[in-house]
Motif scaffolding. Structure first.
Motif, PDB file in Angstrom:
ATOM      1  N   ALA A  39       0.833  -1.204   0.000  1.00 48.98           N
ATOM      2  CA  ALA A  39       0.000   0.000   0.000  1.00 48.98           C
ATOM      3  C   ALA A  39       0.875   1.265   0.000  1.00 48.98           C
ATOM      4  O   ALA A  39       0.582   2.236  -0.721  1.00 48.98           O
ATOM      5  CB  ALA A  39      -0.920  -0.003   1.219  1.00 48.98           C
ATOM      6  N   LYS A  50       2.469   1.857  -3.477  1.00 46.69           N
ATOM      7  CA  LYS A  50       1.474   2.365  -4.432  1.00 46.69           C
ATOM      8  C   LYS A  50       1.162   3.829  -4.143  1.00 46.69           C
ATOM      9  O   LYS A  50       1.042   4.653  -5.058  1.00 46.69           O
ATOM     10  CB  LYS A  50       0.164   1.562  -4.338  1.00 46.69           C
ATOM     11  CG  LYS A  50       0.314   0.093  -4.648  1.00 46.69           C
ATOM     12  CD  LYS A  50       0.508  -0.142  -6.111  1.00 46.69           C
ATOM     13  CE  LYS A  50       0.766  -1.616  -6.392  1.00 46.69           C
ATOM     14  NZ  LYS A  50       1.467  -1.836  -7.657  1.00 46.69           N
ATOM     15  N   SER A  51       1.048   4.140  -2.861  1.00 44.64           N
ATOM     16  CA  SER A  51       0.734   5.507  -2.460  1.00 44.64           C
ATOM     17  C   SER A  51       1.875   6.459  -2.841  1.00 44.64           C
ATOM     18  O   SER A  51       1.643   7.555  -3.363  1.00 44.64           O
ATOM     19  CB  SER A  51       0.474   5.537  -0.957  1.00 44.64           C
ATOM     20  OG  SER A  51       0.379   6.851  -0.521  1.00 44.64           O
ATOM     21  N   ARG A  73       1.976   7.055  -6.504  1.00 41.95           N
ATOM     22  CA  ARG A  73       0.875   7.911  -6.933  1.00 41.95           C
ATOM     23  C   ARG A  73       1.137   9.387  -6.625  1.00 41.95           C
ATOM     24  O   ARG A  73       0.761  10.272  -7.382  1.00 41.95           O
ATOM     25  CB  ARG A  73      -0.416   7.456  -6.241  1.00 41.95           C
ATOM     26  CG  ARG A  73      -1.651   8.141  -6.763  1.00 41.95           C
ATOM     27  CD  ARG A  73      -2.898   7.422  -6.379  1.00 41.95           C
ATOM     28  NE  ARG A  73      -3.252   7.599  -4.973  1.00 41.95           N
ATOM     29  CZ  ARG A  73      -4.428   7.244  -4.453  1.00 41.95           C
ATOM     30  NH1 ARG A  73      -5.327   6.662  -5.213  1.00 41.95           N
ATOM     31  NH2 ARG A  73      -4.690   7.417  -3.185  1.00 41.95           N
ATOM     32  N   GLY A  75      -0.818  -0.885 -17.458  1.00 35.17           N
ATOM     33  CA  GLY A  75      -1.391  -1.208 -16.135  1.00 35.17           C
ATOM     34  C   GLY A  75      -2.290  -0.107 -15.593  1.00 35.17           C
ATOM     35  O   GLY A  75      -2.564  -0.047 -14.401  1.00 35.17           O
ATOM     36  N   ARG A  87      -7.672   0.309 -16.035  1.00 37.02           N
ATOM     37  CA  ARG A  87      -8.805  -0.104 -15.194  1.00 37.02           C
ATOM     38  C   ARG A  87      -9.013   0.932 -14.091  1.00 37.02           C
ATOM     39  O   ARG A  87      -8.068   1.320 -13.410  1.00 37.02           O
ATOM     40  CB  ARG A  87      -8.448  -1.466 -14.569  1.00 37.02           C
ATOM     41  CG  ARG A  87      -9.551  -2.072 -13.779  1.00 37.02           C
ATOM     42  CD  ARG A  87      -9.087  -3.350 -13.121  1.00 37.02           C
ATOM     43  NE  ARG A  87      -8.759  -4.397 -14.085  1.00 37.02           N
ATOM     44  CZ  ARG A  87      -8.378  -5.617 -13.726  1.00 37.02           C
ATOM     45  NH1 ARG A  87      -8.247  -5.929 -12.461  1.00 37.02           N
ATOM     46  NH2 ARG A  87      -8.103  -6.529 -14.633  1.00 37.02           N
ATOM     47  N   PHE A  88     -10.265   1.385 -13.951  1.00 37.47           N
ATOM     48  CA  PHE A  88     -10.567   2.356 -12.902  1.00 37.47           C
ATOM     49  C   PHE A  88     -11.750   1.839 -12.079  1.00 37.47           C
ATOM     50  O   PHE A  88     -12.844   1.656 -12.610  1.00 37.47           O
ATOM     51  CB  PHE A  88     -10.914   3.723 -13.510  1.00 37.47           C
ATOM     52  CG  PHE A  88     -10.980   4.820 -12.504  1.00 37.47           C
ATOM     53  CD1 PHE A  88      -9.848   5.552 -12.167  1.00 37.47           C
ATOM     54  CD2 PHE A  88     -12.176   5.128 -11.850  1.00 37.47           C
ATOM     55  CE1 PHE A  88      -9.903   6.563 -11.214  1.00 37.47           C
ATOM     56  CE2 PHE A  88     -12.228   6.130 -10.887  1.00 37.47           C
ATOM     57  CZ  PHE A  88     -11.089   6.847 -10.569  1.00 37.47           C
ATOM     58  N   TYR A  89     -11.509   1.598 -10.802  1.00 34.75           N
ATOM     59  CA  TYR A  89     -12.558   1.041  -9.926  1.00 34.75           C
ATOM     60  C   TYR A  89     -13.585   2.115  -9.577  1.00 34.75           C
ATOM     61  O   TYR A  89     -13.221   3.241  -9.227  1.00 34.75           O
ATOM     62  CB  TYR A  89     -11.943   0.476  -8.647  1.00 34.75           C
ATOM     63  CG  TYR A  89     -11.173  -0.787  -8.881  1.00 34.75           C
ATOM     64  CD1 TYR A  89     -11.799  -2.027  -8.771  1.00 34.75           C
ATOM     65  CD2 TYR A  89      -9.828  -0.765  -9.242  1.00 34.75           C
ATOM     66  CE1 TYR A  89     -11.105  -3.200  -9.006  1.00 34.75           C
ATOM     67  CE2 TYR A  89      -9.122  -1.929  -9.479  1.00 34.75           C
ATOM     68  CZ  TYR A  89      -9.770  -3.146  -9.354  1.00 34.75           C
ATOM     69  OH  TYR A  89      -9.086  -4.299  -9.596  1.00 34.75           O
ATOM     70  N   ILE A  90     -14.855   1.732  -9.685  1.00 34.53           N
ATOM     71  CA  ILE A  90     -15.927   2.688  -9.402  1.00 34.53           C
ATOM     72  C   ILE A  90     -17.018   2.005  -8.560  1.00 34.53           C
ATOM     73  O   ILE A  90     -17.220   0.801  -8.675  1.00 34.53           O
ATOM     74  CB  ILE A  90     -16.582   3.216 -10.702  1.00 34.53           C
ATOM     75  CG1 ILE A  90     -16.843   2.026 -11.656  1.00 34.53           C
ATOM     76  CG2 ILE A  90     -15.760   4.288 -11.354  1.00 34.53           C
ATOM     77  CD1 ILE A  90     -17.792   2.360 -12.752  1.00 34.53           C
ATOM     78  N   PRO A  91     -17.732   2.794  -7.748  1.00 31.40           N
ATOM     79  CA  PRO A  91     -18.866   2.205  -7.020  1.00 31.40           C
ATOM     80  C   PRO A  91     -19.981   1.847  -8.004  1.00 31.40           C
ATOM     81  O   PRO A  91     -20.172   2.536  -9.006  1.00 31.40           O
ATOM     82  CB  PRO A  91     -19.316   3.324  -6.082  1.00 31.40           C
ATOM     83  CG  PRO A  91     -18.242   4.344  -6.112  1.00 31.40           C
ATOM     84  CD  PRO A  91     -17.554   4.219  -7.416  1.00 31.40           C
ATOM     85  N   TYR A 144     -22.627   4.331  -9.522  1.00 25.98           N
ATOM     86  CA  TYR A 144     -22.207   5.359 -10.478  1.00 25.98           C
ATOM     87  C   TYR A 144     -21.858   4.760 -11.842  1.00 25.98           C
ATOM     88  O   TYR A 144     -21.516   5.481 -12.773  1.00 25.98           O
ATOM     89  CB  TYR A 144     -20.960   6.093  -9.952  1.00 25.98           C
ATOM     90  CG  TYR A 144     -21.191   6.873  -8.676  1.00 25.98           C
ATOM     91  CD1 TYR A 144     -21.638   8.196  -8.721  1.00 25.98           C
ATOM     92  CD2 TYR A 144     -20.936   6.305  -7.437  1.00 25.98           C
ATOM     93  CE1 TYR A 144     -21.842   8.916  -7.548  1.00 25.98           C
ATOM     94  CE2 TYR A 144     -21.151   7.021  -6.262  1.00 25.98           C
ATOM     95  CZ  TYR A 144     -21.591   8.321  -6.318  1.00 25.98           C
ATOM     96  OH  TYR A 144     -21.792   9.025  -5.180  1.00 25.98           O
ATOM     97  N   ILE A 185      -2.542   5.697 -11.440  1.00 28.82           N
ATOM     98  CA  ILE A 185      -3.747   6.521 -11.608  1.00 28.82           C
ATOM     99  C   ILE A 185      -3.979   7.370 -10.361  1.00 28.82           C
ATOM    100  O   ILE A 185      -3.955   6.856  -9.239  1.00 28.82           O
ATOM    101  CB  ILE A 185      -4.982   5.620 -11.862  1.00 28.82           C
ATOM    102  CG1 ILE A 185      -4.799   4.846 -13.170  1.00 28.82           C
ATOM    103  CG2 ILE A 185      -6.259   6.452 -11.908  1.00 28.82           C
ATOM    104  CD1 ILE A 185      -5.874   3.816 -13.428  1.00 28.82           C
ATOM    105  N   TRP A 188     -14.542  13.027 -11.049  1.00 27.35           N
ATOM    106  CA  TRP A 188     -15.787  12.346 -11.418  1.00 27.35           C
ATOM    107  C   TRP A 188     -16.849  12.431 -10.317  1.00 27.35           C
ATOM    108  O   TRP A 188     -18.044  12.476 -10.622  1.00 27.35           O
ATOM    109  CB  TRP A 188     -15.520  10.889 -11.778  1.00 27.35           C
ATOM    110  CG  TRP A 188     -15.065  10.011 -10.638  1.00 27.35           C
ATOM    111  CD1 TRP A 188     -13.786   9.785 -10.268  1.00 27.35           C
ATOM    112  CD2 TRP A 188     -15.889   9.267  -9.753  1.00 27.35           C
ATOM    113  NE1 TRP A 188     -13.731   8.951  -9.184  1.00 27.35           N
ATOM    114  CE2 TRP A 188     -15.025   8.605  -8.848  1.00 27.35           C
ATOM    115  CE3 TRP A 188     -17.257   9.074  -9.610  1.00 27.35           C
ATOM    116  CZ2 TRP A 188     -15.479   7.786  -7.827  1.00 27.35           C
ATOM    117  CZ3 TRP A 188     -17.715   8.256  -8.597  1.00 27.35           C
ATOM    118  CH2 TRP A 188     -16.830   7.626  -7.717  1.00 27.35           C
TER     119      TRP A 188
END
Lengths: 162, 399
Positions: free
Chosen positions: A22, A25-26, A29, A109, A112-116, A119, A146, A156
């Protein structure tokens, strides 16, 4: 080794590994240079898959992959151009590393974008209408991460209602 | 009244045990209470898994409204609490159901944490890399598990992660995702068998061997069934030999292990090596198969162009039966009764399917249905009556 110490190691190891993952990745980013690239859905049927959007990033290139399954880099500055990973010119100061896959699409890589779920439909429509942009963080090694998804230039969450 | 007591009473009535012996047995059983039942473990672990899924669903449903730091913080806090619980329960581990339940819960949460990190940072990785990473970080903990289910759970997630990672990691150009499937499905039993042989030799890994043996058998049956179906349909001709490279390496290691196995007679070694070679030939694109079929699906009519023995849909079942037969003789010879029963049952089943493949058109008629029904009954009866004799024969086979 004492069995209790070994158990303690067995319990701490996964937690540390996950924390390190984690953190890396942080850090990736937040530390790289910000780049904004438009995205588009390459196949409306496949645009939404479960809880994430899949799309194609528009790198602004005239020609795409010419070979399959090869390590490739896209130079973003000074000139946008695709190169084999080992043929990247020295004057390229900002680039994204990736590969050309079996379908001759460039992958880094970041597709892909995770979304609820609530939405999903609204976001899918906006991306299909080519209003989506990806905010990336690109480090000096060419690794892209991302940061956010923009719709009409805004985050968004501000523009899309469930 | 417990099962033991009922049985003891029956044995007493049959004159096999005296009242004194029964009292001694009951006193012994009372002093040595049984370990928790498997169903208790199963339900406890199932409950843990459902709670874990509930937590993950809650996070997944509301994750846009929860800040990343809070999500990760809560996740790591929960991991730490579970770790503390496991550590606290450790002295009771020999008989402690909570120890096992917490270990499974911790492992599940580790997997969920990988998913959570992927979600927060939009990581576009592959599912099998996530499984392999999970297996790597929880391997040490899985060694502490005493219950078979916990190790089975670990092995069940580790194997697909490792198999797909190996095949995709070779960097070959697969035109479609499905192209990888034969390479994976052939590698699966060979890889599981190599790991099984290794775990049998190493004392502290021996706990994994039943799970690996289980998956070896299941994946071997799947590999055979897949090849049989694909070959019978004239498929797999355009596959490239190089894609089987990991399977060939695993087969080589396995062959060396079989040859050096101290407990096997040369007959067993010969049977296993022959079965291994035939399995590899089954998957080889064009050595034994031409891509031509004699019968259409369900055998309603035949293609006159292909001779009976050259047709893939005849060669494939024959090869399946031969491989099963070789392995059944081996299993019978080494005394693996359950495996022997399963394999001989599969041989019977394949015969029935072969009949429908070749005589499918006939089966649609009244006479055909009578013959088909009789064949099924006949094969089932032959298997039931003949398996003991066949097993006795395989046991008598000497080096």
């Amino acid at each position: 080794m004492n069995k209790r110490i070994l158990l303690l190691t067995a319990l701490i190891l996964p937690i540390l590994a996950l924390m390190a993952s984690a953190y890396l990745k942080s850090a990736q980013r937040s530390s790289g240079e910000q780049v904004i690239l438009p995205i588009e859905g390459f196949d409306p049927r496949d645009l939404l898959s479960g809880h994430y959007l899949i799309y194609q990033v528009d790198y602004g290139l005239e020609t795409g992959c010419t070979e399959h399954d090869v390590e490739t880099s896209i130079c973003l500055r000074p000139q946008r151009q695709m190169f084999a990973a080992d043929a990247l010119p020295e004057d390229c100061t900002l680039f994204i590393r990736g590969y050309c896959d079996g379908s001759a699409d460039f992958r880094a890589g970041i597709e892909r974008f995770y979304i609820p779920e609530e939405y999903a439909e609204a976001l899918e429509k906006q991306v299909r209408d080519k209003r989506g942009e990806l905010v990336l963080s690109v480090d000096s090694q060419g690794n892209a991460a991302i940061r956010d998804l923009l719709i009409n230039g805004k985050p968004w969450q501000e523009t899309v209602q469930p | 009244m417990g099962m033991t007591q009922k049985k003891l009473e029956r044995w007493q009535q049959a004159g096999l045990l005296t009242p004194g012996q029964i009292e001694a047995i009951l006193a012994f059983e009372n002093q040595h209470p049984q370990r928790a039942n498997w169903w208790l473990y199963s339900f406890m672990i199932l409950g843990t898994a459902i709670i874990g899924l509930g937590v993950i669903s809650l996070i997944a449903a509301n994750w846009a409204n929860i800040p990343d730091g809070v999500k990760l913080g809560a996740d790591f806090l929960l991991l730490a609490v579970l770790a503390g619980g496991i550590y606290q329960q450790y002295p009771n581990q020999q008989h402690g159901i909570w120890f096992e339940v917490l270990v499974v819960g911790f492992m599940l949460l580790c997997l969920a944490s990988i998913g959570l990190i992927s979600q927060i940072f939009h990581v576009g990785g592959q599912w099998y890399h996530a499984l392999l990473f999970w297996a790597a970080i929880t391997f040490l903990l899985s060694l502490f598990a005493r219950n078979g289910f916990t190790r089975f759970f670990w092995v069940t997630l580790f194997l697909p992660g490792a198999l797909w990672s190996i095949v995709s990691g070779m960097g070959w150009h697969f035109q479609h995702t499905l192209d990888e499937f034969p390479a994976v499905i052939l590698l699966a039993p060979l890889f599981a068998a190599v790991l099984y042989s290794t775990c049998i030799q190493v004392k502290w890994l021996r706990g994994f061997s039943p799970s690996l043996f289980f998956w070896f058998q299941i994946s071997a049956i799947m590999a055979l069934a897949f090849a049989d179906i694909a070959r019978s349909g004239g498929e797999m001709m355009d596959y490239q030999v190089v894609w089987y490279f990991p399977a060939y390496i695993a087969a080589g290691v396995l062959a060396v292990g079989i040859v050096l196995h101290k407990d096997y007679k040369w007959l067993n070694k010969l049977l296993l090596l022959a079965a291994l070679v035939l399995l590899l030939l089954y998957y080889h694109p064009d050595w034994l198969f031409s891509g031509e079929q004699r019968y259409t699906l369900f055998g309603s009519r035949d293609h006159a162009a292909v001779s009976f023995w050259r047709a893939d849909d005849i060669r494939a079942p024959l090869l399946t039966l031969l491989i099963l037969f070789l392995y059944a003789i081996h299993a019978g010879n080494v005394g693996h009764q359950r495996t022997f029963n399963l394999i001989t049952f599969l041989i019977g089943l394949r015969f029935v399917i072969l009949y429908f493949q070749a005589m499918g058109g006939l089966a649609a008629t009244g006479i055909g249905l009578i013959i088909s029904g009789s064949l099924i009954i006949g094969i089932a009866w032959l298997w039931y009556k003949g398996r003991d004799r066949l097993r006795a024969w395989t046991k008598e086979l000497k080096a």
